[in-house]
Design a protein around this motif. Structure first.
Motif, PDB file in Angstrom:
ATOM      1  N   ASP A  54       0.825  -1.203   0.000  1.00 25.71           N
ATOM      2  CA  ASP A  54       0.000   0.000   0.000  1.00 25.71           C
ATOM      3  C   ASP A  54       0.860   1.255   0.000  1.00 25.71           C
ATOM      4  OD1 ASP A  54      -2.192  -1.631   0.022  1.00 25.71           O
ATOM      5  OD2 ASP A  54      -2.736  -1.271   2.103  1.00 25.71           O
ATOM      6  N   GLY A  55       1.947   1.234   0.775  1.00 23.66           N
ATOM      7  CA  GLY A  55       2.846   2.382   0.794  1.00 23.66           C
ATOM      8  C   GLY A  55       3.502   2.601  -0.556  1.00 23.66           C
ATOM      9  N   ALA A  56       3.913   1.499  -1.200  1.00 17.53           N
ATOM     10  CA  ALA A  56       4.529   1.603  -2.522  1.00 17.53           C
ATOM     11  C   ALA A  56       3.539   2.153  -3.543  1.00 17.53           C
ATOM     12  CB  ALA A  56       5.045   0.232  -2.958  1.00 17.53           C
ATOM     13  N   ALA A  57       2.274   1.760  -3.432  1.00 14.42           N
ATOM     14  CA  ALA A  57       1.252   2.266  -4.360  1.00 14.42           C
ATOM     15  C   ALA A  57       1.079   3.772  -4.201  1.00 14.42           C
ATOM     16  CB  ALA A  57      -0.073   1.545  -4.110  1.00 14.42           C
ATOM     17  N   GLN A  58       1.066   4.244  -2.964  1.00 17.27           N
ATOM     18  CA  GLN A  58       0.918   5.679  -2.720  1.00 17.27           C
ATOM     19  C   GLN A  58       2.120   6.446  -3.280  1.00 17.27           C
ATOM     20  OE1 GLN A  58      -1.796   6.947  -1.512  1.00 17.27           O
ATOM     21  NE2 GLN A  58      -2.708   5.670   0.073  1.00 17.27           N
ATOM     22  N   LEU A  59       3.326   5.923  -3.051  1.00 18.74           N
ATOM     23  CA  LEU A  59       4.522   6.589  -3.575  1.00 18.74           C
ATOM     24  C   LEU A  59       4.528   6.588  -5.106  1.00 18.74           C
ATOM     25  CD1 LEU A  59       7.232   5.187  -1.133  1.00 18.74           C
ATOM     26  CD2 LEU A  59       6.357   7.528  -1.222  1.00 18.74           C
ATOM     27  N   THR A  60       4.049   5.502  -5.698  1.00 24.28           N
ATOM     28  CA  THR A  60       3.968   5.422  -7.156  1.00 24.28           C
ATOM     29  C   THR A  60       3.046   6.500  -7.710  1.00 24.28           C
ATOM     30  OG1 THR A  60       4.437   3.053  -7.193  1.00 24.28           O
ATOM     31  CG2 THR A  60       3.235   3.964  -9.083  1.00 24.28           C
ATOM     32  N   ARG A  92       4.295  -2.154 -10.764  1.00 23.35           N
ATOM     33  CA  ARG A  92       3.851  -1.964 -12.144  1.00 23.35           C
ATOM     34  C   ARG A  92       2.510  -1.237 -12.123  1.00 23.35           C
ATOM     35  NH1 ARG A  92       2.964  -7.028 -16.148  1.00 23.35           N
ATOM     36  NH2 ARG A  92       1.387  -7.559 -14.583  1.00 23.35           N
ATOM     37  N   MET A  93       2.425  -0.169 -12.897  1.00 22.95           N
ATOM     38  CA  MET A  93       1.195   0.622 -12.973  1.00 22.95           C
ATOM     39  C   MET A  93       0.745   0.699 -14.419  1.00 22.95           C
ATOM     40  SD  MET A  93       0.550   4.508 -11.589  1.00 22.95           S
ATOM     41  CE  MET A  93      -1.042   5.310 -11.747  1.00 22.95           C
ATOM     42  N   LEU A  94      -0.486   0.326 -14.660  1.00 26.38           N
ATOM     43  CA  LEU A  94      -1.010   0.357 -16.017  1.00 26.38           C
ATOM     44  C   LEU A  94      -2.453   0.825 -16.018  1.00 26.38           C
ATOM     45  CD1 LEU A  94      -2.969  -2.407 -16.451  1.00 26.38           C
ATOM     46  CD2 LEU A  94      -0.734  -3.488 -16.328  1.00 26.38           C
ATOM     47  N   SER A  95      -2.827   1.494 -17.097  1.00 31.42           N
ATOM     48  CA  SER A  95      -4.205   1.938 -17.253  1.00 31.42           C
ATOM     49  C   SER A  95      -5.089   0.739 -17.558  1.00 31.42           C
ATOM     50  CB  SER A  95      -4.306   2.953 -18.392  1.00 31.42           C
ATOM     51  OG  SER A  95      -5.661   3.209 -18.708  1.00 31.42           O
ATOM     52  N   VAL A  96      -6.279   0.711 -16.985  1.00 33.33           N
ATOM     53  CA  VAL A  96      -7.183  -0.408 -17.238  1.00 33.33           C
ATOM     54  C   VAL A  96      -7.657  -0.430 -18.682  1.00 33.33           C
ATOM     55  CG1 VAL A  96      -7.969  -0.489 -14.841  1.00 33.33           C
ATOM     56  CG2 VAL A  96      -9.238   0.879 -16.507  1.00 33.33           C
ATOM     57  N   SER A  97      -7.420   0.662 -19.421  1.00 31.96           N
ATOM     58  CA  SER A  97      -7.770   0.667 -20.840  1.00 31.96           C
ATOM     59  C   SER A  97      -6.881  -0.287 -21.628  1.00 31.96           C
ATOM     60  CB  SER A  97      -7.664   2.075 -21.424  1.00 31.96           C
ATOM     61  OG  SER A  97      -6.380   2.612 -21.189  1.00 31.96           O
ATOM     62  N   GLY A  98      -5.811  -0.789 -20.991  1.00 29.37           N
ATOM     63  CA  GLY A  98      -4.981  -1.806 -21.619  1.00 29.37           C
ATOM     64  C   GLY A  98      -5.456  -3.214 -21.338  1.00 29.37           C
ATOM     65  N   MET A 249      -7.927   5.433 -15.139  1.00 29.69           N
ATOM     66  CA  MET A 249      -8.156   4.439 -14.090  1.00 29.69           C
ATOM     67  C   MET A 249      -7.044   3.399 -14.212  1.00 29.69           C
ATOM     68  SD  MET A 249     -11.641   2.256 -13.366  1.00 29.69           S
ATOM     69  CE  MET A 249     -12.598   3.767 -13.479  1.00 29.69           C
ATOM     70  N   TYR A 250      -6.464   2.991 -13.084  1.00 30.75           N
ATOM     71  CA  TYR A 250      -5.245   2.203 -13.135  1.00 30.75           C
ATOM     72  C   TYR A 250      -5.283   0.987 -12.224  1.00 30.75           C
ATOM     73  CZ  TYR A 250      -3.591   6.555 -15.187  1.00 30.75           C
ATOM     74  OH  TYR A 250      -3.464   7.673 -15.982  1.00 30.75           O
ATOM     75  N   ARG A 251      -4.441   0.018 -12.583  1.00 25.74           N
ATOM     76  CA  ARG A 251      -4.159  -1.119 -11.702  1.00 25.74           C
ATOM     77  C   ARG A 251      -2.703  -1.016 -11.267  1.00 25.74           C
ATOM     78  NH1 ARG A 251      -4.794  -6.838 -14.313  1.00 25.74           N
ATOM     79  NH2 ARG A 251      -2.578  -6.598 -14.809  1.00 25.74           N
ATOM     80  N   ILE A 252      -2.483  -1.006  -9.963  1.00 30.35           N
ATOM     81  CA  ILE A 252      -1.134  -0.899  -9.412  1.00 30.35           C
ATOM     82  C   ILE A 252      -0.803  -2.209  -8.701  1.00 30.35           C
ATOM     83  CG2 ILE A 252       0.422   0.367  -7.902  1.00 30.35           C
ATOM     84  CD1 ILE A 252      -1.367   2.780  -8.166  1.00 30.35           C
ATOM     85  N   GLU A 253       0.257  -2.867  -9.171  1.00 29.12           N
ATOM     86  CA  GLU A 253       0.682  -4.138  -8.586  1.00 29.12           C
ATOM     87  C   GLU A 253       2.027  -3.926  -7.897  1.00 29.12           C
ATOM     88  OE1 GLU A 253      -1.034  -6.872 -12.242  1.00 29.12           O
ATOM     89  OE2 GLU A 253       0.756  -5.616 -12.494  1.00 29.12           O
ATOM     90  N   SER A 254       2.083  -4.199  -6.614  1.00 24.76           N
ATOM     91  CA  SER A 254       3.316  -4.019  -5.842  1.00 24.76           C
ATOM     92  C   SER A 254       3.813  -5.382  -5.371  1.00 24.76           C
ATOM     93  CB  SER A 254       3.065  -3.117  -4.628  1.00 24.76           C
ATOM     94  OG  SER A 254       2.526  -1.870  -5.021  1.00 24.76           O
ATOM     95  N   ARG A 266       0.618  -7.210  -3.821  1.00 26.48           N
ATOM     96  CA  ARG A 266      -0.559  -6.449  -3.394  1.00 26.48           C
ATOM     97  C   ARG A 266      -1.057  -5.681  -4.618  1.00 26.48           C
ATOM     98  NH1 ARG A 266      -4.607  -5.873   0.525  1.00 26.48           N
ATOM     99  NH2 ARG A 266      -4.751  -3.728   1.286  1.00 26.48           N
ATOM    100  N   THR A 267      -2.337  -5.830  -4.951  1.00 27.46           N
ATOM    101  CA  THR A 267      -2.903  -5.172  -6.120  1.00 27.46           C
ATOM    102  C   THR A 267      -4.028  -4.242  -5.704  1.00 27.46           C
ATOM    103  OG1 THR A 267      -2.396  -7.098  -7.520  1.00 27.46           O
ATOM    104  CG2 THR A 267      -4.032  -5.530  -8.348  1.00 27.46           C
ATOM    105  N   ARG A 268      -3.950  -2.999  -6.203  1.00 26.30           N
ATOM    106  CA  ARG A 268      -4.996  -2.020  -5.922  1.00 26.30           C
ATOM    107  C   ARG A 268      -5.379  -1.303  -7.217  1.00 26.30           C
ATOM    108  NH1 ARG A 268      -4.403   1.245  -0.404  1.00 26.30           N
ATOM    109  NH2 ARG A 268      -6.656   0.968  -0.556  1.00 26.30           N
ATOM    110  N   TRP A 269      -6.639  -0.963  -7.329  1.00 24.43           N
ATOM    111  CA  TRP A 269      -7.180  -0.264  -8.490  1.00 24.43           C
ATOM    112  C   TRP A 269      -7.528   1.149  -8.052  1.00 24.43           C
ATOM    113  CZ3 TRP A 269      -8.479  -3.368 -13.040  1.00 24.43           C
ATOM    114  CH2 TRP A 269      -8.190  -4.724 -12.874  1.00 24.43           C
TER     115      TRP A 269
END
Length: 299
Positions: A54-60, A92-98, A249-254, A266-269
């Protein structure tokens, strides 16, 4: 004399039986203790992976917004290396449009996802894709599906409203199994913006492979070209499958690696541009449980 020997033999047998029983009991207790210790260690690791992820997602998100403001913003899959609390983390951060939208993607694209990512035959993939399209379509529902349950109907009937509300809803489609779901879940999402096509610069390798109709070598070429910043115009792709417009809108995988070598993800959208808690410029819309993965690096 013989009686005394018999009594001594019986006493010895009882003693040996008692020792064996106590050894078995102690062994069982020690075995259970080891299991409890391992479970406790796993719970601690999961909690740490959750917090670090979660911390890595916020920093990203902070880095992404800074890059967007300072040097302009180009929508593509982005990777970040971090080290938090003595743990190596890759994000890894990617747009859900992918990704492939379960609600709006054409049936041909869904067929390709099930065929390429889940290793189904053409017929199996076609049948499952048609069932997904029927599930999300209100016109394909019976009266009992969209209205009140008729008298005597199955108590396990699922009421459907013509859209998938979460990824897990896919499990309710006839023919879908947990094995198939686990193979395709990283290539799909449930959209609310009616984006029927895939934005290639935002697509992970699993989706690029689908667009390449199973040609992993071609998908690798596209990925390398994208990572090096080259402009590429892939040919031979179904025009119904791709779009030039991303969404915010993104998917962030840490992925967090522990000293033991184990790696957890840990995966967050998240949706940018929507005010979240504490005045942040983003809002998390989906959070997945921590899972163990095989490696720190993303494919």
């Amino acid at each position: 004399m013989m009686g005394a020997r018999k009594e001594a033999g019986v006493a010895l047998a009882i003693l040996l039986w008692f020792i064996a029983a106590m050894s078995l009991l102690v062994g069982t207790i020690m075995y259970q203790a080891r299991i409890d210790i391992k479970l406790s260690q796993l719970r601690i690791q999961l909690a740490q992976a959750e917090a670090l992820g979660d911390g890595a997602a916020q920093l990203t998100l902070v880095q992404r917004l800074q890059a967007q403001q300072d040097v302009g913003f180009f929508e593509k899959v982005t990777y970040y290396d971090m080290r938090l609390a003595d743990h190596d983390i890759k994000v890894r951060m990617l747009s859900v449009s992918g990704l492939v939208d379960l609600n709006t993607s054409p049936e041909t694209l869904l067929l390709s996802v099930f065929k390429i990512n889940a290793d189904l035959s053409e017929d199996q993939a076609s049948l499952l894709a048609s069932k997904v399209v029927a599930w999300r379509s209100t016109s394909g529902l019976s009266e009992n599906d969209s209205g009140e349950r008729a008298l005597g109907a199955s108590p396990y009937k699922v009421v459907r409203y013509g859209r998938f509300e979460s990824l897990e809803d896919l499990m309710m489609v006839e023919g879908m199994t947990r094995e198939i779901y686990d193979k395709v879940k990283n290539s799909i999402y449930v959209g609310q913006l009616d984006s029927a096509q895939v934005h290639m610069p935002s697509a992970p390798f699993s989706v690029l492979t689908v667009l390449a109709e199973g040609d992993e070598a071609l998908a690798s070429q596209w990925q390398l070209a994208r990572q090096s910043g080259q402009v590429f115009s892939p040919t031979g792709i179904n025009a119904e499958w791709v779009t030039a417009s991303p969404v915010a809108m993104y998917r962030i995988e840490s992925r967090v690696r522990f000293l033991s070598g184990e790696v957890f993800q840990r995966t967050r959208w998240v949706e940018l541009g929507k005010a979240g808690s504490r005045g942040l410029l983003w809002r998390f819309i989906r959070t997945e449980s921590v899972t163990r993965v095989e490696q720190l690096e993303f494919i």
